[in-house]
Design a protein around this motif. Structure first.
Motif, PDB file in Angstrom:
ATOM      1  N   ILE A 152       0.882  -1.167   0.000  1.00  0.00           N
ATOM      2  CA  ILE A 152       0.000   0.000   0.000  1.00  0.00           C
ATOM      3  C   ILE A 152       0.919   1.217   0.000  1.00  0.00           C
ATOM      4  O   ILE A 152       1.820   1.322   0.833  1.00  0.00           O
ATOM      5  CB  ILE A 152      -0.910   0.012   1.241  1.00  0.00           C
ATOM      6  CG1 ILE A 152      -1.855  -1.199   1.221  1.00  0.00           C
ATOM      7  CG2 ILE A 152      -1.703   1.313   1.316  1.00  0.00           C
ATOM      8  CD1 ILE A 152      -2.631  -1.389   2.517  1.00  0.00           C
ATOM      9  N   ILE A 153       0.712   2.129  -0.926  1.00  0.00           N
ATOM     10  CA  ILE A 153       1.630   3.243  -1.125  1.00  0.00           C
ATOM     11  C   ILE A 153       0.941   4.566  -0.799  1.00  0.00           C
ATOM     12  O   ILE A 153      -0.221   4.784  -1.167  1.00  0.00           O
ATOM     13  CB  ILE A 153       2.131   3.275  -2.576  1.00  0.00           C
ATOM     14  CG1 ILE A 153       2.877   1.981  -2.919  1.00  0.00           C
ATOM     15  CG2 ILE A 153       3.032   4.489  -2.834  1.00  0.00           C
ATOM     16  CD1 ILE A 153       3.203   1.828  -4.398  1.00  0.00           C
ATOM     17  N   THR A 154       1.653   5.438  -0.100  1.00  0.00           N
ATOM     18  CA  THR A 154       1.197   6.820   0.058  1.00  0.00           C
ATOM     19  C   THR A 154       2.272   7.734  -0.517  1.00  0.00           C
ATOM     20  O   THR A 154       3.470   7.473  -0.365  1.00  0.00           O
ATOM     21  CB  THR A 154       0.916   7.176   1.530  1.00  0.00           C
ATOM     22  OG1 THR A 154       0.451   8.531   1.598  1.00  0.00           O
ATOM     23  CG2 THR A 154       2.139   7.007   2.414  1.00  0.00           C
ATOM     24  N   ARG A 155       1.822   8.731  -1.227  1.00  0.00           N
ATOM     25  CA  ARG A 155       2.760   9.673  -1.844  1.00  0.00           C
ATOM     26  C   ARG A 155       2.105  11.048  -1.895  1.00  0.00           C
ATOM     27  O   ARG A 155       0.891  11.177  -1.730  1.00  0.00           O
ATOM     28  CB  ARG A 155       3.179   9.201  -3.227  1.00  0.00           C
ATOM     29  CG  ARG A 155       2.085   9.207  -4.254  1.00  0.00           C
ATOM     30  CD  ARG A 155       2.661   8.879  -5.635  1.00  0.00           C
ATOM     31  NE  ARG A 155       2.671   7.436  -5.901  1.00  0.00           N
ATOM     32  CZ  ARG A 155       3.672   6.805  -6.511  1.00  0.00           C
ATOM     33  NH1 ARG A 155       4.750   7.470  -6.873  1.00  0.00           N
ATOM     34  NH2 ARG A 155       3.604   5.509  -6.749  1.00  0.00           N
ATOM     35  N   GLY A 156       2.911  12.057  -2.145  1.00  0.00           N
ATOM     36  CA  GLY A 156       2.320  13.382  -2.195  1.00  0.00           C
ATOM     37  C   GLY A 156       3.297  14.462  -2.589  1.00  0.00           C
ATOM     38  O   GLY A 156       4.482  14.208  -2.829  1.00  0.00           O
ATOM     39  N   VAL A 157       2.751  15.688  -2.639  1.00  0.00           N
ATOM     40  CA  VAL A 157       3.459  16.865  -3.125  1.00  0.00           C
ATOM     41  C   VAL A 157       3.170  18.024  -2.185  1.00  0.00           C
ATOM     42  O   VAL A 157       2.002  18.319  -1.909  1.00  0.00           O
ATOM     43  CB  VAL A 157       2.964  17.238  -4.541  1.00  0.00           C
ATOM     44  CG1 VAL A 157       3.639  18.492  -5.038  1.00  0.00           C
ATOM     45  CG2 VAL A 157       3.148  16.086  -5.497  1.00  0.00           C
ATOM     46  N   SER A 158       4.223  18.685  -1.714  1.00  0.00           N
ATOM     47  CA  SER A 158       4.059  19.864  -0.870  1.00  0.00           C
ATOM     48  C   SER A 158       4.714  21.067  -1.519  1.00  0.00           C
ATOM     49  O   SER A 158       5.806  20.977  -2.077  1.00  0.00           O
ATOM     50  CB  SER A 158       4.679  19.628   0.517  1.00  0.00           C
ATOM     51  OG  SER A 158       4.665  20.839   1.271  1.00  0.00           O
ATOM     52  N   THR A 159       4.044  22.209  -1.423  1.00  0.00           N
ATOM     53  CA  THR A 159       4.624  23.469  -1.889  1.00  0.00           C
ATOM     54  C   THR A 159       4.964  24.373  -0.710  1.00  0.00           C
ATOM     55  O   THR A 159       5.094  25.584  -0.859  1.00  0.00           O
ATOM     56  CB  THR A 159       3.648  24.202  -2.826  1.00  0.00           C
ATOM     57  OG1 THR A 159       2.429  24.477  -2.117  1.00  0.00           O
ATOM     58  CG2 THR A 159       3.335  23.374  -4.053  1.00  0.00           C
ATOM     59  N   ALA A 160       5.126  23.780   0.479  1.00  0.00           N
ATOM     60  CA  ALA A 160       5.335  24.569   1.703  1.00  0.00           C
ATOM     61  C   ALA A 160       6.780  25.005   1.905  1.00  0.00           C
ATOM     62  O   ALA A 160       7.125  25.536   2.962  1.00  0.00           O
ATOM     63  CB  ALA A 160       4.847  23.770   2.915  1.00  0.00           C
ATOM     64  N   GLY A 161       7.649  24.764   0.934  1.00  0.00           N
ATOM     65  CA  GLY A 161       9.016  25.247   1.024  1.00  0.00           C
ATOM     66  C   GLY A 161       9.769  24.644   2.192  1.00  0.00           C
ATOM     67  O   GLY A 161       9.837  23.423   2.353  1.00  0.00           O
ATOM     68  N   ALA A 162      10.320  25.512   3.029  1.00  0.00           N
ATOM     69  CA  ALA A 162      11.108  25.051   4.171  1.00  0.00           C
ATOM     70  C   ALA A 162      10.275  24.260   5.158  1.00  0.00           C
ATOM     71  O   ALA A 162      10.801  23.448   5.927  1.00  0.00           O
ATOM     72  CB  ALA A 162      11.767  26.239   4.864  1.00  0.00           C
ATOM     73  N   GLY A 163       8.965  24.461   5.143  1.00  0.00           N
ATOM     74  CA  GLY A 163       8.098  23.737   6.070  1.00  0.00           C
ATOM     75  C   GLY A 163       7.552  22.433   5.522  1.00  0.00           C
ATOM     76  O   GLY A 163       6.771  21.751   6.195  1.00  0.00           O
ATOM     77  N   ALA A 164       7.973  22.056   4.334  1.00  0.00           N
ATOM     78  CA  ALA A 164       7.384  20.895   3.673  1.00  0.00           C
ATOM     79  C   ALA A 164       7.674  19.597   4.416  1.00  0.00           C
ATOM     80  O   ALA A 164       6.769  18.767   4.596  1.00  0.00           O
ATOM     81  CB  ALA A 164       7.876  20.802   2.229  1.00  0.00           C
ATOM     82  N   GLU A 165       8.913  19.411   4.844  1.00  0.00           N
ATOM     83  CA  GLU A 165       9.252  18.139   5.492  1.00  0.00           C
ATOM     84  C   GLU A 165       8.468  17.955   6.780  1.00  0.00           C
ATOM     85  O   GLU A 165       8.000  16.850   7.069  1.00  0.00           O
ATOM     86  CB  GLU A 165      10.763  18.061   5.742  1.00  0.00           C
ATOM     87  CG  GLU A 165      11.567  17.863   4.464  1.00  0.00           C
ATOM     88  CD  GLU A 165      12.993  17.435   4.730  1.00  0.00           C
ATOM     89  OE1 GLU A 165      13.251  16.817   5.787  1.00  0.00           O
ATOM     90  OE2 GLU A 165      13.860  17.717   3.881  1.00  0.00           O
ATOM     91  N   ARG A 166       8.298  19.017   7.539  1.00  0.00           N
ATOM     92  CA  ARG A 166       7.514  18.920   8.774  1.00  0.00           C
ATOM     93  C   ARG A 166       6.052  18.618   8.447  1.00  0.00           C
ATOM     94  O   ARG A 166       5.408  17.793   9.106  1.00  0.00           O
ATOM     95  CB  ARG A 166       7.635  20.228   9.557  1.00  0.00           C
ATOM     96  CG  ARG A 166       6.795  20.256  10.838  1.00  0.00           C
ATOM     97  CD  ARG A 166       7.209  19.175  11.832  1.00  0.00           C
ATOM     98  NE  ARG A 166       6.344  19.124  12.988  1.00  0.00           N
ATOM     99  CZ  ARG A 166       6.524  19.868  14.081  1.00  0.00           C
ATOM    100  NH1 ARG A 166       7.550  20.726  14.139  1.00  0.00           N
ATOM    101  NH2 ARG A 166       5.706  19.770  15.103  1.00  0.00           N
ATOM    102  N   GLN A 167       5.544  19.250   7.420  1.00  0.00           N
ATOM    103  CA  GLN A 167       4.167  19.012   6.977  1.00  0.00           C
ATOM    104  C   GLN A 167       3.971  17.539   6.619  1.00  0.00           C
ATOM    105  O   GLN A 167       2.980  16.902   7.018  1.00  0.00           O
ATOM    106  CB  GLN A 167       3.898  19.916   5.777  1.00  0.00           C
ATOM    107  CG  GLN A 167       2.459  20.024   5.331  1.00  0.00           C
ATOM    108  CD  GLN A 167       2.340  20.906   4.095  1.00  0.00           C
ATOM    109  OE1 GLN A 167       2.979  20.643   3.071  1.00  0.00           O
ATOM    110  NE2 GLN A 167       1.546  21.954   4.182  1.00  0.00           N
ATOM    111  N   ILE A 168       4.921  16.991   5.862  1.00  0.00           N
ATOM    112  CA  ILE A 168       4.846  15.590   5.436  1.00  0.00           C
ATOM    113  C   ILE A 168       4.974  14.655   6.635  1.00  0.00           C
ATOM    114  O   ILE A 168       4.232  13.663   6.752  1.00  0.00           O
ATOM    115  CB  ILE A 168       5.932  15.313   4.381  1.00  0.00           C
ATOM    116  CG1 ILE A 168       5.584  16.057   3.079  1.00  0.00           C
ATOM    117  CG2 ILE A 168       6.079  13.817   4.123  1.00  0.00           C
ATOM    118  CD1 ILE A 168       6.733  16.158   2.098  1.00  0.00           C
TER     119      ILE A 168
END
Length: 500
Positions: A277-293
């Motif tokens: 089962i795979i989860t994937r995604g895209v963030s445009t939050a810049g420096a905050g992207a990794e924390r968001q993910i």
């Protein structure tokens, strides 16, 4: 008036056009094809087909999921893919994109020249001609809305009651006498009213003459992630927990003001025989992207083992847009046959529905390697637009869901169709086997067409297919159809019907 040549079956270009289809289930055998390079050539090609009483269809990228273009009854295919110009139209203060440009070509031109973006679809090879008219959503939709929300105008070749073809430009200006034709192209679906040859895009609130300010700025950067669970670690209670966690996160984070509106995710629940089962995604939050993910993955895995194999990557918008998740869009040589059954959800699946999903995805009674349940996050900015402001009526959903299957051997069609139809029917058993618009569902997207919805044997709800796709907007679309295509020249299995 310029005229394109007729290309017959003996010309290799004929085969290239006929074979340009994503879904290999369907195949056309037209008398000839026309590769058109201008609006005048489209007018001429349409006029010829009408005069000859040959049924015509139009192709751009060739990614229709049903057999609307690849139809054995079609006698002429008009291919607009040579029409690829993307430019700033100073007179209209908007970005003009011809219908033959692909999503990727449009992304590239808008970014490299002006640094702007339209929130188009996910796959870069999709043609703009069919994509935009169906509303168009993609990786940036939660943050920016639908591509149709930025449509300022459209050029369409139509056929009047006398059988005469001509081009008309329709815009969203309230003073435009053709405004209803513009509105129909903001979610009414392609192949209904004429041949769209050009689109103009501009943000609703854009002012001034600077072309770099007529559309949203492209993201500063893109951060992608991918992680997975092994099916061997997921029993029924764990499956219930995972999908409940996922649905609850979507219910809590699908508002336009959510700090997670800049995050788009896709949960791919493949058949157990696939192994993961795979989860994937895209963030445009810049420096905050990794924390968001990290926060998103923690929410999905609450009470479960964390997913493994986490892959994180940061890149420019254009690098991502031109080659997004290569493994997701890869197809084998020669193509694949597919069936996609779409639904828009206003709330998470119930426990009963999750049990249904578990049963269909783990059952050993079926050998359907290509079967899966896909759950794409939706909502955000999309849901700030009134349902009747555009023809895209679905403005309250949090998830776009699809039961899908794909196969290579034509002999496997029957078992694949049986599996995916039963899965979908059982998910929506309480509403006649389809996602009837109401408190829990918002029907389906016309850009993901499914002719099953027009089959009473597969749609037992008593709610017609056009209500599932268009809801209360359908009568207005019928009036547009009657005005702009009175002879019903442009038609397919799920085309707008004139009111009787």
């Amino acid at each position: 008036m310029t005229e394109s040549s007729r290309i017959g079956p003996d010309d290799p270009r004929y085969r290239a056009v006929v074979d340009k289809r994503f879904n290999m289930r369907f195949r056309a055998r037209p008398d000839y094809v026309r590769l058109v390079r201008s609006t005048d050539e489209v007018v001429s090609a349409v006029q010829d087909a009408v005069d000859e009483r040959r049924r015509l269809v139009v192709t751009s990228g060739g990614h229709c999921l049903e057999g609307f273009v690849s139809d054995p009854d079609a006698r002429v295919i008009v291919d607009v893919s040579p029409m690829k110009r993307v430019y700033h139209d100073a007179e209209r203060g908007a970005m003009a994109v011809e219908a033959g440009a692909t999503v990727g070509e449009t992304f590239r031109a808008l970014f490299e020249t002006w640094g702007v973006v339209v929130p188009l679809g996910e796959y870069p090879e999709i043609g703009m001609g069919g994509h935009v008219a169906g509303g168009a959503f993609g990786f940036l939709c939660r943050q920016l809305g639908l591509a149709a929300d930025y449509l300022y105008g459209v050029e369409v070749v139509t056929v009047d009651e006398r059988g005469r073809a001509s081009a008309v430009v329709a815009t969203r200006e309230t003073s435009d006498p053709s405004r209803d034709l513009w509105w129909a192209h903001t979610g009414g679906g392609a192949g209904n009213f004429g041949v769209a040859t050009r689109f103009w895009f501009r943000s609703a609130g854009a002012t001034g003459a600077d072309p770099a300010r007529v559309l949203p700025r492209a993201p500063e950067s893109i951060t992608t992630f991918k992680a997975e669970w092994s099916w061997s670690d997921i029993d029924q209670p764990a499956f219930l927990r995972l999908l409940t966690n996922h649905g609850t996160w979507c219910e809590r984070n699908s508002g336009a003001d959510s700090p997670y509106a800049s995050l788009f995710t896709l949960l791919e629940v493949h058949r157990k025989q696939f192994g993961k089962i795979i989860t994937r995604g895209v963030s445009t939050a810049g420096a905050g992207a990794e924390r968001q993910i990290e926060d998103h993955l923690a929410a999905l895995a609450e009470g479960l083992a964390a997913p493994g194999g986490l892959e994180l990557a940061r890149m420019s918008w254009l690098e991502f847009a031109l080659n997004p998740f290569p493994d997701l869009f890869a197809t084998p040589p020669g193509g694949v046959c597919v069936k996609v059954k779409d639904a828009l959800l206003k709330r998470r699946f119930t426990d009963r529905q999750i049990e249904v999903a578990y049963d269909h995805l783990t059952s050993a009674d079926h050998d359907v390697m290509g079967g899966m349940l896909g759950l794409a996050t939706y909502g955000g900015r999309i849901n700030t637009v009134a349902p009747d402001a555009t023809a895209s009526a679905q403005r309250g959903s949090i998830l776009d869901m699809a039961c899908t299957t794909g196969w290579l051997d034509p002999q496997e069609e029957e078992k694949n169709l049986a599996w995916v139809r039963a899965f979908y029917r059982d998910l929506f058993a309480e509403s006649g086997g389809v996602p009837v618009p109401g408190e829990a569902y918002e029907g389906a997207l016309i850009n993901h067409p499914d002719t099953d919805l027009a089959d009473p044997a597969l749609n037992a709800s008593g709610v017609p297919w056009y209500t599932l796709y268009y809801q209360a907007n359908y009568p207005r679309l019928q009036r547009v159809k009657a005005r702009w295509d009175p002879r019903n020249v442009f038609r397919h299995a799920l085309s707008i019907r004139q009111s009787s």
